[in-house]
Design a protein around this motif. Structure first.
Motif, PDB file in Angstrom:
ATOM      1  N   GLN A 163       1.163  -1.570  -0.236  1.00  0.00           N
ATOM      2  CA  GLN A 163      -0.094  -0.298  -0.222  1.00  0.00           C
ATOM      3  C   GLN A 163       1.110   1.244  -0.369  1.00  0.00           C
ATOM      4  OE1 GLN A 163      -3.098  -0.262   3.360  1.00  0.00           O
ATOM      5  NE2 GLN A 163      -4.312  -2.504   2.300  1.00  0.00           N
ATOM      6  N   LEU A 164       2.066   0.848   0.845  1.00  0.00           N
ATOM      7  CA  LEU A 164       2.668   2.415   0.634  1.00  0.00           C
ATOM      8  C   LEU A 164       3.513   2.485  -0.727  1.00  0.00           C
ATOM      9  CD1 LEU A 164       4.912   1.359   4.104  1.00  0.00           C
ATOM     10  CD2 LEU A 164       2.847   3.456   3.731  1.00  0.00           C
ATOM     11  N   GLY A 165       3.540   2.572  -1.720  1.00  0.00           N
ATOM     12  CA  GLY A 165       4.234   1.926  -2.837  1.00  0.00           C
ATOM     13  C   GLY A 165       4.973   1.170  -3.298  1.00  0.00           C
ATOM     14  N   GLU A 166       5.287   0.980  -4.165  1.00  0.00           N
ATOM     15  CA  GLU A 166       6.148  -0.215  -5.109  1.00  0.00           C
ATOM     16  C   GLU A 166       7.667   0.620  -4.828  1.00  0.00           C
ATOM     17  OE1 GLU A 166       7.267  -1.521  -9.619  1.00  0.00           O
ATOM     18  OE2 GLU A 166       5.887   0.307  -9.547  1.00  0.00           O
ATOM     19  N   GLY A 167       8.413  -0.992  -4.487  1.00  0.00           N
ATOM     20  CA  GLY A 167       9.648  -0.568  -4.099  1.00  0.00           C
ATOM     21  C   GLY A 167       9.594  -0.061  -2.510  1.00  0.00           C
ATOM     22  N   VAL A 168       8.819  -0.449  -1.624  1.00  0.00           N
ATOM     23  CA  VAL A 168       9.030  -0.496  -0.613  1.00  0.00           C
ATOM     24  C   VAL A 168       9.230  -1.140  -0.197  1.00  0.00           C
ATOM     25  CG1 VAL A 168       8.238   0.581   1.650  1.00  0.00           C
ATOM     26  CG2 VAL A 168       7.971   2.180  -0.437  1.00  0.00           C
ATOM     27  N   VAL A 169      10.141  -0.906   0.795  1.00  0.00           N
ATOM     28  CA  VAL A 169      10.587  -2.764   1.516  1.00  0.00           C
ATOM     29  C   VAL A 169      11.484  -1.852   3.354  1.00  0.00           C
ATOM     30  CG1 VAL A 169      11.768  -3.685  -0.390  1.00  0.00           C
ATOM     31  CG2 VAL A 169      13.222  -2.266   1.390  1.00  0.00           C
ATOM     32  N   LEU A 170      11.166  -3.067   3.857  1.00  0.00           N
ATOM     33  CA  LEU A 170      11.585  -2.584   5.728  1.00  0.00           C
ATOM     34  C   LEU A 170      12.503  -3.586   5.838  1.00  0.00           C
ATOM     35  CD1 LEU A 170      10.985  -2.061   8.279  1.00  0.00           C
ATOM     36  CD2 LEU A 170       9.446  -4.110   8.963  1.00  0.00           C
ATOM     37  N   VAL A 171      13.906  -3.674   7.030  1.00  0.00           N
ATOM     38  CA  VAL A 171      14.629  -4.094   6.526  1.00  0.00           C
ATOM     39  C   VAL A 171      15.203  -3.735   8.417  1.00  0.00           C
ATOM     40  CG1 VAL A 171      17.324  -4.371   6.876  1.00  0.00           C
ATOM     41  CG2 VAL A 171      15.617  -3.397   4.879  1.00  0.00           C
ATOM     42  N   HIS A 172      14.903  -4.862   9.316  1.00  0.00           N
ATOM     43  CA  HIS A 172      15.085  -4.887  10.799  1.00  0.00           C
ATOM     44  C   HIS A 172      16.986  -4.908  10.351  1.00  0.00           C
ATOM     45  CE1 HIS A 172      10.909  -4.940  12.047  1.00  0.00           C
ATOM     46  NE2 HIS A 172      11.469  -4.423  12.453  1.00  0.00           N
ATOM     47  N   TYR A 173      17.552  -4.035  11.871  1.00  0.00           N
ATOM     48  CA  TYR A 173      19.407  -4.539  11.982  1.00  0.00           C
ATOM     49  C   TYR A 173      19.053  -4.884  14.298  1.00  0.00           C
ATOM     50  CZ  TYR A 173      20.473  -2.697   7.836  1.00  0.00           C
ATOM     51  OH  TYR A 173      20.674  -2.656   6.699  1.00  0.00           O
ATOM     52  N   LEU A 174      19.711  -6.100  14.081  1.00  0.00           N
ATOM     53  CA  LEU A 174      19.736  -5.922  15.576  1.00  0.00           C
ATOM     54  C   LEU A 174      21.218  -6.512  16.177  1.00  0.00           C
ATOM     55  CD1 LEU A 174      18.719  -7.420  18.846  1.00  0.00           C
ATOM     56  CD2 LEU A 174      18.680  -9.732  17.131  1.00  0.00           C
ATOM     57  N   VAL A 175      21.865  -5.570  16.849  1.00  0.00           N
ATOM     58  CA  VAL A 175      23.219  -5.794  17.045  1.00  0.00           C
ATOM     59  C   VAL A 175      23.524  -7.056  17.791  1.00  0.00           C
ATOM     60  CG1 VAL A 175      25.374  -4.302  17.871  1.00  0.00           C
ATOM     61  CG2 VAL A 175      23.476  -3.451  15.949  1.00  0.00           C
ATOM     62  N   THR A 176      24.221  -7.680  17.999  1.00  0.00           N
ATOM     63  CA  THR A 176      24.483  -8.138  18.949  1.00  0.00           C
ATOM     64  C   THR A 176      26.588  -8.534  19.036  1.00  0.00           C
ATOM     65  OG1 THR A 176      25.061 -10.481  17.632  1.00  0.00           O
ATOM     66  CG2 THR A 176      23.162 -10.206  18.226  1.00  0.00           C
ATOM     67  N   GLU A 177      26.707  -9.351  20.053  1.00  0.00           N
ATOM     68  CA  GLU A 177      28.114  -9.566  20.679  1.00  0.00           C
ATOM     69  C   GLU A 177      29.157  -9.521  19.471  1.00  0.00           C
ATOM     70  OE1 GLU A 177      31.014 -11.711  23.761  1.00  0.00           O
ATOM     71  OE2 GLU A 177      28.407 -12.125  24.232  1.00  0.00           O
ATOM     72  N   ASP A 178      28.078 -11.052  18.531  1.00  0.00           N
ATOM     73  CA  ASP A 178      29.754 -11.174  17.446  1.00  0.00           C
ATOM     74  C   ASP A 178      29.386 -11.032  15.997  1.00  0.00           C
ATOM     75  OD1 ASP A 178      27.435 -13.229  17.646  1.00  0.00           O
ATOM     76  OD2 ASP A 178      28.298 -14.916  17.097  1.00  0.00           O
ATOM     77  N   LYS A 179      28.208 -10.472  15.953  1.00  0.00           N
ATOM     78  CA  LYS A 179      27.538 -10.278  14.241  1.00  0.00           C
ATOM     79  C   LYS A 179      26.460  -9.479  14.662  1.00  0.00           C
ATOM     80  CE  LYS A 179      27.972 -14.820  12.587  1.00  0.00           C
ATOM     81  NZ  LYS A 179      26.906 -16.709  12.092  1.00  0.00           N
TER      82      LYS A 179
END
Length: 504
Positions: A380-396
């Motif tokens: 609904q937000l439009g063509e080409g819209v994606v969501l990226v979640h980041y999670l910072v951990t101790e080793d990665k």
């Protein structure tokens, strides 16, 4: 006490109570100042060997320990214990609390030889003086279980947690309950029972979510301190889910850490208005039946515990014959319920371990109910819209990419400490340093101790390789033109538009 107003003692008590509140919310700076003020008042009023002074010493030591400042914490614990023993005797529950705290400090320092006898002594005092079903016994059981698990002695740790969990449940103390649930989850990981670990990780997160709902009327800064202090519980569960390929569930847990952002900017719920949310981690079809049984046992334990506590209060004034008979029956019912709980835990772990690989893959797929609405919103937000979640951990650095059609996970081989150093060095270069010709990522990775000689573009390229390179091909395939980023930790301080892909 000459020359000191009597109201000072009540001021000190209030300061201590507020400090503990701030500490529970994770605001250690304010807590430390208040603890120190309370201690100064009490020492001036009572002298150096009063019980209130010992309590304040113990509180301040706990705060230092929470910040890993063991050098300052240990002498305060020792001094508090000396006062407790002199005034109350060696077998008083307050003495056991101090012993337990000192044992945890030694455990954190890796001094197992000094920690174990102290843990055992504290547990014995609590059981003898407060009874085997007291919440402090559960705390002590939990701590001793952590001690054994740390050394790989899981056969001794598990029965202690099996005892602690029903006590914590019927105590009506969420703070105790989530701690035990979380430690049980970690124990299952060490025993390679990952599905059971995820189940109890969800229980721990849901208990914390209930606490968040209870503090929703407090200042936003305090709410943020609370969740920041408990973020590792959410992150631990999210990593487990990612590693098992259960991405919709991991995305849900990560969204809980930033609920206001999630609802305001992703869900765009008009009725949410800025209210703090209390989402709960959902259970898939296989887990749901076990969650329902767990809830039924919990409700029984809580109801029995509540009625027993009420009778305990009434007993101070005397119980009727009928009330004494009821108390006896409740105690018998409680023993039966706790045995049923322990049997349930054994049965649950075996069932989760015996689930077929095909059933395990279906775990994540069964939770698509939360993924599909999110993907619909992206469309609904439009063509080409994606969501990226980041999670910072101790080793990665963990990355979850959600497009209108797929959801996938990627990793960057960088730990939290190296990422933090690089982010702040990059910001410093942007603000104060001149741009230098690009020399590539190799220089930074091989000469970490010479960061000041690395140019702005070097940092920009390295950060690009960590943050965007792992999903570069996926973004191209999805024809992404707009990235909605849910950033974690120091990534929030990265000006994404300043990153450099190495192309001229």
């Amino acid at each position: 006490m000459a020359g000191v107003p009597l109201y000072c003692t009540s001021v000190a008590t209030t300061l201590n109570n507020i400090a503990i509140l701030y500490e529970n919310l994770g605001d250690y700076t304010r807590a430390k100042s208040l603890h120190q003020r309370a201690l100064a008042i009490q020492e001036k009023v009572y002298g150096s060997e009063h019980l209130d002074v010992a309590t304040s010493l113990n509180n301040l030591a706990q705060l230092y320990q929470a910040q890993a400042d063991y050098t300052r914490a240990e002498p305060l614990y020792q001094r508090a214990l000396a006062i407790f023993e002199k005034v109350l005797g060696a077998e008083h529950p307050d003495m056991a609390t101090g012993i337990n705290n000192l044992a945890r400090l030694y455990l954190n320092q890796g001094d197992y030889a000094r920690a174990e006898p102290l843990y055992q002594r504290a547990l014995a005092i609590f059981e003898n003086r407060l009874g085997r079903e007291h919440p402090k016994v559960a705390f002590s059981l939990n701590n001793l279980a952590v001690f054994y698990a740390t050394q790989g002695d899981y056969s001794r740790a598990e029965p202690l947690l099996q005892r602690a969990l029903p006590i914590a449940t019927e105590s009506g103390q969420p703070k105790l309950l989530w701690v035990v649930q979380n430690i049980l989850s970690q124990l299952f990981v060490k025993q390679h029972s990952l599905r059971a670990a995820i189940f109890f990780g969800k229980q721990a997160v849901n208990t914390l979510q209930s606490l968040r709902a209870n503090i929703s009327k407090m200042a936003k800064s305090l709410q943020q301190s609370f969740i920041k202090d408990k973020a590792d519980v959410y992150q631990y569960l999210a990593v487990l889910l990612i590693e098992q390929g259960r991405l919709p569930e991991a995305q849900q847990v990560l969204a809980m850490l930033k609920e206001e952002e999630y609802f305001d900017f992703i869900r765009r719920d008009a009725q949410a208005g800025g209210k703090v949310r209390s989402t709960k981690a959902t259970f898939n079809d296989f887990e749901q039946a076990w969650a329902q049984r767990y809830q039924a046992i919990n409700q029984q334990l809580v109801a029995l515990g509540r009625e027993l506590r009420q009778l305990k209060q009434k007993a101070l004034l005397g119980l009727t014959a009928a009330e004494k008979a009821r108390r006896k029956q409740l105690r018998a019912d409680m023993k039966v319920a706790k045995k049923a709980f322990i049997a349930y835990l054994e049965e649950l772990r075996k069932a989760f371990e015996q689930a077929s690989p095909a059933r395990a893959i279906a775990f994540g797929e069964k939770n698509l109910g939360r993924l599909k609405p999110l993907q619909s919103t992206l469309r609904q937000l439009g063509e080409g819209v994606v969501l990226v979640h980041y999670l910072v951990t101790e080793d990665k650095l963990r990355i979850i990419l959600t497009t209108p059609d797929v959801q996938l996970a990627r990793d960057a081989e960088v730990g939290e400490k190296e990422l933090n150093r690089t982010v702040f060095a990059f910001r410093d270069k942007l603000q104060h340093g001149p741009k230098k010709p690009l020399r590539g990522a190799k220089r930074l990775r091989t000469k970490r101790n010479n960061l000041r000689k690395t140019g702005t573009l070097d940092y920009a390229k390295v950060l690009y390789d960590w943050i965007l390179k792992p999903i570069e091909a996926d973004l191209a395939q999805a024809k992404a033109t707009t990235l909605m980023l849910s950033l974690d930790g120091t990534l929030r301080y990265v000006p994404i538009a300043a990153l450099f892909d190495g192309q001229p």
